[in-house]
Design a protein around this motif. Structure first.
Motif, PDB file in Angstrom:
ATOM      1  N   THR A  35     -10.021 -12.763   5.980  1.00 44.84           N
ATOM      2  CA  THR A  35     -11.002 -11.768   6.423  1.00 44.84           C
ATOM      3  C   THR A  35     -10.538 -10.384   5.961  1.00 44.84           C
ATOM      4  O   THR A  35      -9.365 -10.182   5.655  1.00 44.84           O
ATOM      5  CB  THR A  35     -11.176 -11.787   7.956  1.00 44.84           C
ATOM      6  OG1 THR A  35      -9.889 -11.649   8.549  1.00 44.84           O
ATOM      7  CG2 THR A  35     -11.841 -13.072   8.414  1.00 44.84           C
ATOM      8  N   THR A  36     -11.485  -9.443   5.948  1.00 43.47           N
ATOM      9  CA  THR A  36     -11.171  -8.167   5.322  1.00 43.47           C
ATOM     10  C   THR A  36     -12.028  -7.031   5.871  1.00 43.47           C
ATOM     11  O   THR A  36     -13.048  -7.269   6.523  1.00 43.47           O
ATOM     12  CB  THR A  36     -11.386  -8.291   3.790  1.00 43.47           C
ATOM     13  OG1 THR A  36     -10.828  -7.146   3.142  1.00 43.47           O
ATOM     14  CG2 THR A  36     -12.863  -8.378   3.419  1.00 43.47           C
ATOM     15  N   GLY A  37     -11.613  -5.804   5.578  1.00 43.11           N
ATOM     16  CA  GLY A  37     -12.402  -4.623   5.912  1.00 43.11           C
ATOM     17  C   GLY A  37     -12.846  -3.947   4.622  1.00 43.11           C
ATOM     18  O   GLY A  37     -12.005  -3.621   3.771  1.00 43.11           O
ATOM     19  N   ALA A  38     -14.161  -3.755   4.448  1.00 46.81           N
ATOM     20  CA  ALA A  38     -14.680  -3.131   3.224  1.00 46.81           C
ATOM     21  C   ALA A  38     -14.575  -1.621   3.326  1.00 46.81           C
ATOM     22  O   ALA A  38     -14.859  -1.039   4.382  1.00 46.81           O
ATOM     23  CB  ALA A  38     -16.128  -3.540   3.011  1.00 46.81           C
TER      24      ALA A  38
ATOM     25  N   SER B 208       0.115  -3.244   7.261  1.00 43.39           N
ATOM     26  CA  SER B 208      -0.230  -2.872   8.624  1.00 43.39           C
ATOM     27  C   SER B 208      -1.751  -2.840   8.753  1.00 43.39           C
ATOM     28  O   SER B 208      -2.446  -2.388   7.841  1.00 43.39           O
ATOM     29  CB  SER B 208       0.363  -1.486   8.919  1.00 43.39           C
ATOM     30  OG  SER B 208      -0.528  -0.697   9.661  1.00 43.39           O
ATOM     31  N   PHE B 209      -2.259  -3.370   9.853  1.00 42.17           N
ATOM     32  CA  PHE B 209      -3.708  -3.370  10.097  1.00 42.17           C
ATOM     33  C   PHE B 209      -4.190  -1.973  10.492  1.00 42.17           C
ATOM     34  O   PHE B 209      -5.327  -1.596  10.207  1.00 42.17           O
ATOM     35  CB  PHE B 209      -4.016  -4.358  11.235  1.00 42.17           C
ATOM     36  CG  PHE B 209      -5.476  -4.578  11.517  1.00 42.17           C
ATOM     37  CD1 PHE B 209      -6.196  -5.552  10.837  1.00 42.17           C
ATOM     38  CD2 PHE B 209      -6.142  -3.814  12.472  1.00 42.17           C
ATOM     39  CE1 PHE B 209      -7.548  -5.764  11.108  1.00 42.17           C
ATOM     40  CE2 PHE B 209      -7.490  -4.014  12.738  1.00 42.17           C
ATOM     41  CZ  PHE B 209      -8.197  -4.997  12.050  1.00 42.17           C
ATOM     42  N   TYR B 210      -3.325  -1.204  11.151  1.00 44.10           N
ATOM     43  CA  TYR B 210      -3.737   0.100  11.700  1.00 44.10           C
ATOM     44  C   TYR B 210      -3.363   1.237  10.749  1.00 44.10           C
ATOM     45  O   TYR B 210      -4.141   1.580   9.861  1.00 44.10           O
ATOM     46  CB  TYR B 210      -3.145   0.271  13.115  1.00 44.10           C
ATOM     47  CG  TYR B 210      -3.780  -0.736  14.072  1.00 44.10           C
ATOM     48  CD1 TYR B 210      -5.028  -0.500  14.622  1.00 44.10           C
ATOM     49  CD2 TYR B 210      -3.152  -1.947  14.352  1.00 44.10           C
ATOM     50  CE1 TYR B 210      -5.647  -1.433  15.463  1.00 44.10           C
ATOM     51  CE2 TYR B 210      -3.751  -2.885  15.189  1.00 44.10           C
ATOM     52  CZ  TYR B 210      -5.002  -2.616  15.741  1.00 44.10           C
ATOM     53  OH  TYR B 210      -5.598  -3.542  16.551  1.00 44.10           O
TER      54      TYR B 210
ATOM     55  N   PHE C  87      -9.610  -3.641   2.246  1.00 41.04           N
ATOM     56  CA  PHE C  87      -8.242  -3.774   2.756  1.00 41.04           C
ATOM     57  C   PHE C  87      -8.058  -5.167   3.342  1.00 41.04           C
ATOM     58  O   PHE C  87      -8.933  -5.649   4.087  1.00 41.04           O
ATOM     59  CB  PHE C  87      -8.014  -2.800   3.920  1.00 41.04           C
ATOM     60  CG  PHE C  87      -7.444  -1.470   3.536  1.00 41.04           C
ATOM     61  CD1 PHE C  87      -6.192  -1.371   2.933  1.00 41.04           C
ATOM     62  CD2 PHE C  87      -8.138  -0.301   3.834  1.00 41.04           C
ATOM     63  CE1 PHE C  87      -5.663  -0.125   2.619  1.00 41.04           C
ATOM     64  CE2 PHE C  87      -7.605   0.945   3.517  1.00 41.04           C
ATOM     65  CZ  PHE C  87      -6.366   1.033   2.914  1.00 41.04           C
ATOM     66  N   GLU C  88      -6.953  -5.804   3.045  1.00 40.40           N
ATOM     67  CA  GLU C  88      -6.502  -6.981   3.775  1.00 40.40           C
ATOM     68  C   GLU C  88      -4.981  -6.976   3.715  1.00 40.40           C
ATOM     69  O   GLU C  88      -4.399  -5.957   3.386  1.00 40.40           O
ATOM     70  CB  GLU C  88      -7.179  -8.264   3.272  1.00 40.40           C
ATOM     71  CG  GLU C  88      -7.044  -8.551   1.808  1.00 40.40           C
ATOM     72  CD  GLU C  88      -5.689  -9.121   1.444  1.00 40.40           C
ATOM     73  OE1 GLU C  88      -4.875  -8.333   0.897  1.00 40.40           O
ATOM     74  OE2 GLU C  88      -5.460 -10.314   1.665  1.00 40.40           O
ATOM     75  N   MET C  89      -4.327  -8.110   4.023  1.00 39.86           N
ATOM     76  CA  MET C  89      -2.881  -8.010   4.203  1.00 39.86           C
ATOM     77  C   MET C  89      -2.029  -9.050   3.457  1.00 39.86           C
ATOM     78  O   MET C  89      -0.819  -9.101   3.680  1.00 39.86           O
ATOM     79  CB  MET C  89      -2.553  -8.041   5.710  1.00 39.86           C
ATOM     80  CG  MET C  89      -3.188  -6.893   6.467  1.00 39.86           C
ATOM     81  SD  MET C  89      -2.854  -6.907   8.233  1.00 39.86           S
ATOM     82  CE  MET C  89      -1.118  -6.552   8.258  1.00 39.86           C
TER      83      MET C  89
ATOM     84  N   GLN D  46     -16.721  -2.971   8.363  1.00 44.74           N
ATOM     85  CA  GLN D  46     -17.205  -1.992   7.375  1.00 44.74           C
ATOM     86  C   GLN D  46     -16.648  -0.662   7.844  1.00 44.74           C
ATOM     87  O   GLN D  46     -17.041  -0.142   8.881  1.00 44.74           O
ATOM     88  CB  GLN D  46     -18.725  -2.042   7.334  1.00 44.74           C
ATOM     89  CG  GLN D  46     -19.492  -1.086   6.429  1.00 44.74           C
ATOM     90  CD  GLN D  46     -18.795  -0.496   5.226  1.00 44.74           C
ATOM     91  OE1 GLN D  46     -18.042   0.480   5.363  1.00 44.74           O
ATOM     92  NE2 GLN D  46     -19.076  -1.015   4.059  1.00 44.74           N
ATOM     93  N   ARG D  47     -15.677  -0.147   7.088  1.00 46.23           N
ATOM     94  CA  ARG D  47     -14.902   0.985   7.559  1.00 46.23           C
ATOM     95  C   ARG D  47     -15.693   2.276   7.583  1.00 46.23           C
ATOM     96  O   ARG D  47     -15.359   3.214   8.306  1.00 46.23           O
ATOM     97  CB  ARG D  47     -13.638   1.124   6.697  1.00 46.23           C
ATOM     98  CG  ARG D  47     -12.727  -0.107   6.756  1.00 46.23           C
ATOM     99  CD  ARG D  47     -12.192  -0.346   8.160  1.00 46.23           C
ATOM    100  NE  ARG D  47     -11.532   0.830   8.665  1.00 46.23           N
ATOM    101  CZ  ARG D  47     -10.319   1.246   8.287  1.00 46.23           C
ATOM    102  NH1 ARG D  47      -9.623   0.526   7.432  1.00 46.23           N
ATOM    103  NH2 ARG D  47      -9.793   2.358   8.772  1.00 46.23           N
ATOM    104  N   GLU D  48     -16.764   2.349   6.781  1.00 47.95           N
ATOM    105  CA  GLU D  48     -17.556   3.575   6.751  1.00 47.95           C
ATOM    106  C   GLU D  48     -18.464   3.674   7.981  1.00 47.95           C
ATOM    107  O   GLU D  48     -18.587   4.726   8.597  1.00 47.95           O
ATOM    108  CB  GLU D  48     -18.388   3.605   5.483  1.00 47.95           C
ATOM    109  CG  GLU D  48     -18.878   4.980   5.199  1.00 47.95           C
ATOM    110  CD  GLU D  48     -18.884   5.290   3.723  1.00 47.95           C
ATOM    111  OE1 GLU D  48     -17.785   5.429   3.157  1.00 47.95           O
ATOM    112  OE2 GLU D  48     -19.982   5.379   3.165  1.00 47.95           O
TER     113      GLU D  48
HETATM  114  N1  URA Z   1      -8.308  -7.787   8.007  1.00 50.60           N
HETATM  115  C1  URA Z   1      -7.712  -6.640   7.644  1.00 50.60           C
HETATM  116  O1  URA Z   1      -6.561  -6.626   7.195  1.00 50.60           O
HETATM  117  N2  URA Z   1      -8.410  -5.491   7.792  1.00 50.60           N
HETATM  118  C2  URA Z   1      -9.660  -5.440   8.305  1.00 50.60           C
HETATM  119  O2  URA Z   1     -10.213  -4.353   8.438  1.00 50.60           O
HETATM  120  C3  URA Z   1     -10.259  -6.652   8.684  1.00 50.60           C
HETATM  121  C4  URA Z   1      -9.561  -7.829   8.521  1.00 50.60           C
END
Ligand code: URA
Length: 298
Positions: free
Chosen positions: A99-102, A166-168, A199-201, A226-228
Motif C-alpha cells: 500500500t502507498t500514499g500518492a 519512516s511513515f511519519y 511514498f512507501e517503505m 492521497q497526500r494532497e
Molecule cells: N504506506 C506508506 O508508506 N505511506 C502511506 O502514505 C500509505 C501507505
C-alpha cells in the motif's frame, strides 16, 4: 561467515522458518502478515508453510503456476531479512504487493502504482551497496504487471516511487505533537516537484537486494492515501492489486517458459509471435515506457 554460523534452526532459515522446497521460485511480498492469507485465498491450491514474527508464508498454485506469498513486515530492514532467506531457499522472482500514499494530484485513492524505480531513502540498502547504485525494477516483472493491469482493466500509473524508512517524518507527515524537522516537509515538496509518484517503505531495498543477488523484482501498490487532499482509505485498491499480482506471476511464468524453449535469456515483445525476428529487424511492438514528465508545480 562460515556455513556453521548461518542462522538456521532445525534446517530452516531463522526468520522465515522455511527450508528449501517450502517456497516456490515466484514469490508475492505483502508487508502485512494478514495479507498472506488474503492473497493465497485467490489461488486454486494453498499450503500453509510457516509463521514466525512478521513472516507468514503460504505456497500454492494459481492457474497451474506454483507460487508463494511471504509477508515482509514494514520497512527496509525487515524486507531485507525476508529476501536474504528467500534467496537461500530457492526463490528468484519477487513482486511486492503493498500500500502507498500518492503525492501527485492526478492519482486517486484506489488507483494502483507500478514502480519502475525507487528513490533510496531507506537505510538497509546502503548496507549492501553505495548510494549511487540505482534502485530499479526488473523490466520483465514490470512489463508483466502492466500487461496484467491492462488485461484486468484496472486504473494504474507507472513511475518512480520514494521508499522511506519512516511513515511519519520520513514521508513529510508531522510526528507526535506536531514535531517535524524542516527537511521532512521540504523533502515532500522536492520529490513532488521531481515527478515522484508516491511514498512507501520497501521498494528501494527490494530492488537493490534482488538485483545484487541476480533475482528479479517489481512492485505494485494500492493507493490508500492521497497526500494532497488528505483522503485515507486503508483497504482501497487492495483486491485489485492482488488480482494483478497473481496474473503477473502467470504471465512471467509463460514468458519464462517461452524464453527457455527459444534459448533466450531475456524477454522481448516479438518473442510472443510464432517466429521472432532474427538480425536487425525493428521490433513491431514497443515496450511500454514511463512518459510522465516531472510536474512543474508542487
Ligand atoms: N504506506 C506508506 O508508506 N505511506 C502511506 O502514505 C500509505 C501507505
Amino acid at each position: 561467515m562460515r556455513e556453521s554460523e548461518e542462522p538456521r534452526v532445525g534446517g530452516k532459515e531463522y526468520h522465515i522458518a522455511c527450508a528449501p522446497g517450502d517456497v516456490a521460485p515466484y514469490v508475492l511480498l505483502p508487508g502485512d502478515p494478514d495479507r498472506t492469507a488474503r492473497i493465497s485465498s485467490t489461488w486454486d491450491e494453498v499450503r500453509f508453510r510457516a509463521s514466525h514474527r512478521e513472516y507468514v508464508t503460504h505456497t500454492g498454485r494459481y492457474k497451474g503456476v506454483e507460487l508463494s506469498c511471504t509477508s515482509t513486515g514494514i520497512g527496509g530492514p525487515s524486507i531485507s531479512v525476508a529476501l536474504e532467506e528467500l534467496f537461500r531457499v530457492g526463490a528468484h522472482t519477487f513482486i511486492r504487493v503493498g500500500t502507498t500514499g500518492a503525492i501527485q494530484p492526478d492519482i486517486e485513492v484506489g488507483d494502483l502504482i507500478i514502480s519502475s524505480g525507487a528513490v533510496r531513502l531507506d537505510g538497509a540498502s546502503k548496507t549492501y551497496v553505495d548510494e549511487s547504485y540505482p534502485a530499479f525494477a526488473d523490466l520483465e516483472v514490470t512489463t508483466a504487471l502492466i500487461e496484467a493491469a491492462e488485461a484486468l482493466g484496472v486504473k494504474y500509473h507507472v513511475g518512480v516511487t520514494a521508499s522511506a524508512d519512516s511513515f511519519y517524518t520520513g514521508q513529510g507527515r508531522p510526528g507526535y505533537n506536531g514535531y517535524q524537522p524542516s527537511r521532512s516537509a521540504e523533502s515532500l515538496v522536492d520529490l513532488k516537484r521531481a515527478g515522484i509518484l508516491n511514498f512507501e517503505m520497501e521498494a528501494a531495498t527490494l530492488f537493490v537486494v534482488a538485483r545484487l543477488y541476480g533475482g528479479r523484482a517489481g512492485a505494485i501498490t494500492a493507493v490508500i492515501a492521497q497526500r494532497e487532499t488528505g483522503e485515507f482509505k486503508p483497504d482501497a485498491g487492495v483486491d485489485d492489486e492482488i488480482r494483478v499480482a497473481d496474473e503477473a506471476i502467470k504471465i512471467l511464468h509463460e514468458w519464462d517458459t517461452l524464453k527457455s524453449k527459444r534459448g533466450k535469456t531475456h524477454f522481448f515483445p516479438s518473442l510472443l509471435t510464432s517466429s521472432p525476428p532474427r538480425g536487425n529487424l525493428t521490433p513491431l511492438i514497443l515496450f511500454p515506457t514511463d512518459l510522465r514528465v516531472p510536474h512543474g508545480k508542487a
